[in-house]
Design a protein around this motif. Sequence first.
Motif, PDB file in Angstrom:
ATOM      1  N   HIS A  88       0.463  -1.324   0.219  1.00 59.90           N
ATOM      2  CA  HIS A  88      -0.005   0.023  -0.055  1.00 59.90           C
ATOM      3  C   HIS A  88       0.976   1.032  -0.059  1.00 59.90           C
ATOM      4  CE1 HIS A  88      -3.997  -1.826   1.731  1.00 59.90           C
ATOM      5  NE2 HIS A  88      -3.823  -2.084   0.292  1.00 59.90           N
ATOM      6  N   ASN A  92       0.786   4.141  -2.699  1.00 60.21           N
ATOM      7  CA  ASN A  92       0.317   5.518  -2.266  1.00 60.21           C
ATOM      8  C   ASN A  92       1.214   6.399  -2.799  1.00 60.21           C
ATOM      9  OD1 ASN A  92       0.252   7.720   0.431  1.00 60.21           O
ATOM     10  ND2 ASN A  92      -1.633   6.797  -0.049  1.00 60.21           N
ATOM     11  N   ARG A 112      -3.650  10.874  -1.367  1.00 61.33           N
ATOM     12  CA  ARG A 112      -3.079  10.113  -0.232  1.00 61.33           C
ATOM     13  C   ARG A 112      -4.193   9.920   0.617  1.00 61.33           C
ATOM     14  NH1 ARG A 112       2.340   9.301   0.077  1.00 61.33           N
ATOM     15  NH2 ARG A 112       3.817  10.745  -1.053  1.00 61.33           N
ATOM     16  N   MET A 115      -7.058   7.289  -0.315  1.00 55.73           N
ATOM     17  CA  MET A 115      -6.486   5.825  -0.281  1.00 55.73           C
ATOM     18  C   MET A 115      -6.242   5.362   1.005  1.00 55.73           C
ATOM     19  SD  MET A 115      -3.395   5.702  -3.240  1.00 55.73           S
ATOM     20  CE  MET A 115      -3.988   4.824  -4.675  1.00 55.73           C
TER      21      MET A 115
END
Length: 358
Positions: A88, A92, A112, A115
């Motif tokens: 992740h 990101n 950001r 997410m």
Amino acid sequence: MSGEVADPKPGKAQRRRLSRSLVIIALSIIAGYLIIQFVGQIDWGQVYRSFGHVSWWQVLILVGVLVLRQTLNAVPLATFVPGLGLNHSLQNDVAANVAGTVTPPPGDVVVRIAMFNSWNVNPVDGMAGVTMNMLNFYAVRLLAPVVGLVLFTVAGLERHRVGWALLCALGAVVLMLILAMVLRAEDWADRLGRGAALQAQRFKASADPDKWSAAVNKFREQMSDGFTQRSTISMLALLAMVAVDSMILLLALRFVGVPASALSIVLVIGTFFSAYPLTAMPLFGFGVLDAVLTAAFVEESGLHYEPIIIAGLAIWRAITILGPLLAGAVTILVWRRRSGSNLNLWGSKDTAPTLSEA
């Protein structure tokens, strides 16, 4: 409210930002061109022909090394943000990179936070980790010339930039000491927050010293636990990332036909580390950094290799700039489909998720 007239200011601000970005790009290219012209007249036909020396499988090697570079670049965020994970973190980073490049601010922050929310990661923790990542990267950027100096010294090369390396190292040490004091002492955090707010009031009268102080202290509480260990891991990963970045450049130079007899491994990597602080300039030092590297490499190898060196630098730039942008675009598309997000990065700031909504 219906019947309201749309505020034209956001559109004007976006146009100003776009114009400023275009001016920066133009100035970077012009600066790079002028510096290279001092090295010698360039045979652009030879530059073009040099691209033909690169085979498809060599491009795959460059892409593979780029994946390693981006993975190392994602380690700090995964280290600082609880529950994020390396996968992740990588997503990101590349998504924020493309958002920050092609959309107006704060497009990178918007993507950001969105997410983080979709992965059930506290966005406050996430953005604190992003801040720590940025500060660690600035420290590594300043430490890079020290690594270059060590490489030159060990190899016995006479390209010592002792003063430059020591000046950069001093900047890195000061940065990390200030950060350490802020994270370990509440009064330091309070002073930093209030001082920053007072400076910000020169441009934005609404900056509240109390709120800024509270925000810095909140950041201190989140990041102080395990700061030394996490920063060490982060900086080691980022130094490795810079080394891998220099390897992409080295491979690109070899693939276009620059032999080791003209430019040794140590010289290419050492020069790259020595010039790395120039990446703090707009567009990762595009234009200026390229010109400085070209001048250093041509001085060592001779004018005969200048067109080939320029071709190698162009390939390095294409891989390290266009590669992450393409990966970021694909990541955003896949993430939006899987998460069902209708995020509009070009919308108004009022549509963006905020930390207070987390």
